[in-house]
Design a protein around this motif. Sequence first.
Motif, PDB file in Angstrom:
ATOM      1  N   GLU A  61      53.607  92.276  -4.565  1.00 52.58           N
ATOM      2  CA  GLU A  61      54.321  91.616  -3.470  1.00 52.58           C
ATOM      3  C   GLU A  61      55.214  90.481  -3.945  1.00 52.58           C
ATOM      4  OE1 GLU A  61      51.858  91.245   0.372  1.00 52.58           O
ATOM      5  OE2 GLU A  61      50.350  91.205  -1.217  1.00 52.58           O
ATOM      6  N   THR A  62      54.793  89.763  -4.997  1.00 57.29           N
ATOM      7  CA  THR A  62      55.566  88.596  -5.428  1.00 57.29           C
ATOM      8  C   THR A  62      56.445  88.951  -6.628  1.00 57.29           C
ATOM      9  OG1 THR A  62      54.156  87.652  -7.174  1.00 57.29           O
ATOM     10  CG2 THR A  62      53.479  87.241  -4.893  1.00 57.29           C
ATOM     11  N   SER A  63      57.285  87.981  -6.991  1.00 57.64           N
ATOM     12  CA  SER A  63      58.169  88.192  -8.149  1.00 57.64           C
ATOM     13  C   SER A  63      57.400  88.132  -9.469  1.00 57.64           C
ATOM     14  CB  SER A  63      59.287  87.148  -8.132  1.00 57.64           C
ATOM     15  OG  SER A  63      58.727  85.843  -8.137  1.00 57.64           O
ATOM     16  N   LEU A  64      56.106  87.821  -9.437  1.00 55.23           N
ATOM     17  CA  LEU A  64      55.317  87.799 -10.683  1.00 55.23           C
ATOM     18  C   LEU A  64      54.614  89.129 -10.949  1.00 55.23           C
ATOM     19  CD1 LEU A  64      53.777  84.194 -10.565  1.00 55.23           C
ATOM     20  CD2 LEU A  64      55.829  84.990 -11.764  1.00 55.23           C
ATOM     21  N   ALA A  65      54.775  90.093 -10.051  1.00 54.59           N
ATOM     22  CA  ALA A  65      54.191  91.419 -10.273  1.00 54.59           C
ATOM     23  C   ALA A  65      55.138  92.253 -11.122  1.00 54.59           C
ATOM     24  CB  ALA A  65      53.952  92.118  -8.936  1.00 54.59           C
ATOM     25  N   ASN A  66      54.577  93.087 -11.946  1.00 51.79           N
ATOM     26  CA  ASN A  66      55.352  94.066 -12.734  1.00 51.79           C
ATOM     27  C   ASN A  66      56.404  93.433 -13.640  1.00 51.79           C
ATOM     28  OD1 ASN A  66      53.993  96.251 -11.430  1.00 51.79           O
ATOM     29  ND2 ASN A  66      55.224  95.799  -9.628  1.00 51.79           N
ATOM     30  N   VAL A  67      56.113  92.233 -14.143  1.00 57.58           N
ATOM     31  CA  VAL A  67      56.985  91.613 -15.143  1.00 57.58           C
ATOM     32  C   VAL A  67      56.099  91.141 -16.293  1.00 57.58           C
ATOM     33  CG1 VAL A  67      58.780  90.894 -13.509  1.00 57.58           C
ATOM     34  CG2 VAL A  67      56.892  89.340 -14.011  1.00 57.58           C
ATOM     35  N   ASP A  68      56.721  90.863 -17.450  1.00 59.56           N
ATOM     36  CA  ASP A  68      55.945  90.417 -18.607  1.00 59.56           C
ATOM     37  C   ASP A  68      55.757  88.902 -18.524  1.00 59.56           C
ATOM     38  OD1 ASP A  68      54.760  89.829 -20.959  1.00 59.56           O
ATOM     39  OD2 ASP A  68      56.300  90.741 -22.241  1.00 59.56           O
ATOM     40  N   LEU A  69      54.552  88.484 -18.134  1.00 62.77           N
ATOM     41  CA  LEU A  69      54.293  87.058 -17.938  1.00 62.77           C
ATOM     42  C   LEU A  69      54.113  86.317 -19.265  1.00 62.77           C
ATOM     43  CD1 LEU A  69      51.993  87.265 -14.789  1.00 62.77           C
ATOM     44  CD2 LEU A  69      54.420  86.707 -14.909  1.00 62.77           C
ATOM     45  N   TYR A  70      54.123  87.051 -20.376  1.00 66.28           N
ATOM     46  CA  TYR A  70      54.092  86.399 -21.689  1.00 66.28           C
ATOM     47  C   TYR A  70      55.503  86.038 -22.143  1.00 66.28           C
ATOM     48  CZ  TYR A  70      49.226  87.808 -21.894  1.00 66.28           C
ATOM     49  OH  TYR A  70      47.895  87.956 -21.621  1.00 66.28           O
ATOM     50  N   GLU A  71      56.489  86.482 -21.398  1.00 70.26           N
ATOM     51  CA  GLU A  71      57.892  86.263 -21.753  1.00 70.26           C
ATOM     52  C   GLU A  71      58.494  85.213 -20.808  1.00 70.26           C
ATOM     53  OE1 GLU A  71      59.626  87.651 -24.281  1.00 70.26           O
ATOM     54  OE2 GLU A  71      61.336  86.444 -23.623  1.00 70.26           O
ATOM     55  N   ASP A  72      58.736  84.017 -21.321  1.00 69.33           N
ATOM     56  CA  ASP A  72      59.360  82.919 -20.570  1.00 69.33           C
ATOM     57  C   ASP A  72      58.751  82.714 -19.181  1.00 69.33           C
ATOM     58  OD1 ASP A  72      60.926  80.774 -19.965  1.00 69.33           O
ATOM     59  OD2 ASP A  72      62.845  81.813 -20.174  1.00 69.33           O
ATOM     60  N   LEU A  73      57.463  82.418 -19.165  1.00 68.88           N
ATOM     61  CA  LEU A  73      56.767  82.171 -17.890  1.00 68.88           C
ATOM     62  C   LEU A  73      57.389  81.015 -17.094  1.00 68.88           C
ATOM     63  CD1 LEU A  73      54.458  82.799 -15.938  1.00 68.88           C
ATOM     64  CD2 LEU A  73      52.958  81.394 -17.376  1.00 68.88           C
ATOM     65  N   PRO A  74      57.767  79.885 -17.733  1.00 68.62           N
ATOM     66  CA  PRO A  74      58.355  78.782 -16.948  1.00 68.62           C
ATOM     67  C   PRO A  74      59.566  79.230 -16.119  1.00 68.62           C
ATOM     68  CG  PRO A  74      57.801  78.003 -19.135  1.00 68.62           C
ATOM     69  CD  PRO A  74      57.588  79.498 -19.153  1.00 68.62           C
TER      70      PRO A  74
END
Length: 118
Positions: A61-74
């Motif tokens: 549902e959010t923009s944090l799904a299905n992305v690589d959170l190890y890549e430029d999290l800030p």
Amino acid sequence: MEPLEPKYNGHIFELHPLAVRSDKRRQGIGRALVTALENEARKQGGLTIYLGADDEVGDGETSLANVDLYEDLPEKLSKFNPGTHQAGFYLKLGYKIIGVMPDANGYGKPDIFFGKRL
Ligand SMILES: CC(C)(COP(=O)(O)OP(=O)(O)OC[C@H]1O[C@@H](n2cnc3c(N)ncnc32)[C@H](O)[C@@H]1OP(=O)(O)O)[C@@H](O)C(=O)NCCC(=O)NCCS
């Protein structure tokens, strides 16, 4: 399960995410419940209240799904979009994202931690 759980020697309280019956939403019940629990945690000496909210429904549902959170999290946090997720509710109540657990519910389905100073 208790709605409030002391952690870190009682400095921090974990709020277990709550649900309001679907036909009773958007009437202030969720805010009243969270505010009451914040007051209780403050009374017990807590400095921060936090919760983990999973983004695991459907394709995310959010923009944090299905992305690589190890890549430029800030960068990803600065552009956070809650979409239909309950994150929107906690942001409205003054919570900030204080962390994420990548893949907590399977690949691309994170747990998102929201915190607020008491
Ligand atoms: C998130 C939830 C608890 C909110 O409860 P609620 O009683 O509808 O919330 P309130 O009416 O107190 O809303 C407080 C504010 O947040 C806003 N808000 C509520 N839900 C929102 C959402 N999903 N996105 C954005 N804003 C939201 C309201 O518009 C209101 O803003 P306002 O003060 O400007 O009017 C409820 O929608 C719910 O139970 N959702 C399902 C949660 C779930 O899946 N839980 C399982 C976890 S294990």
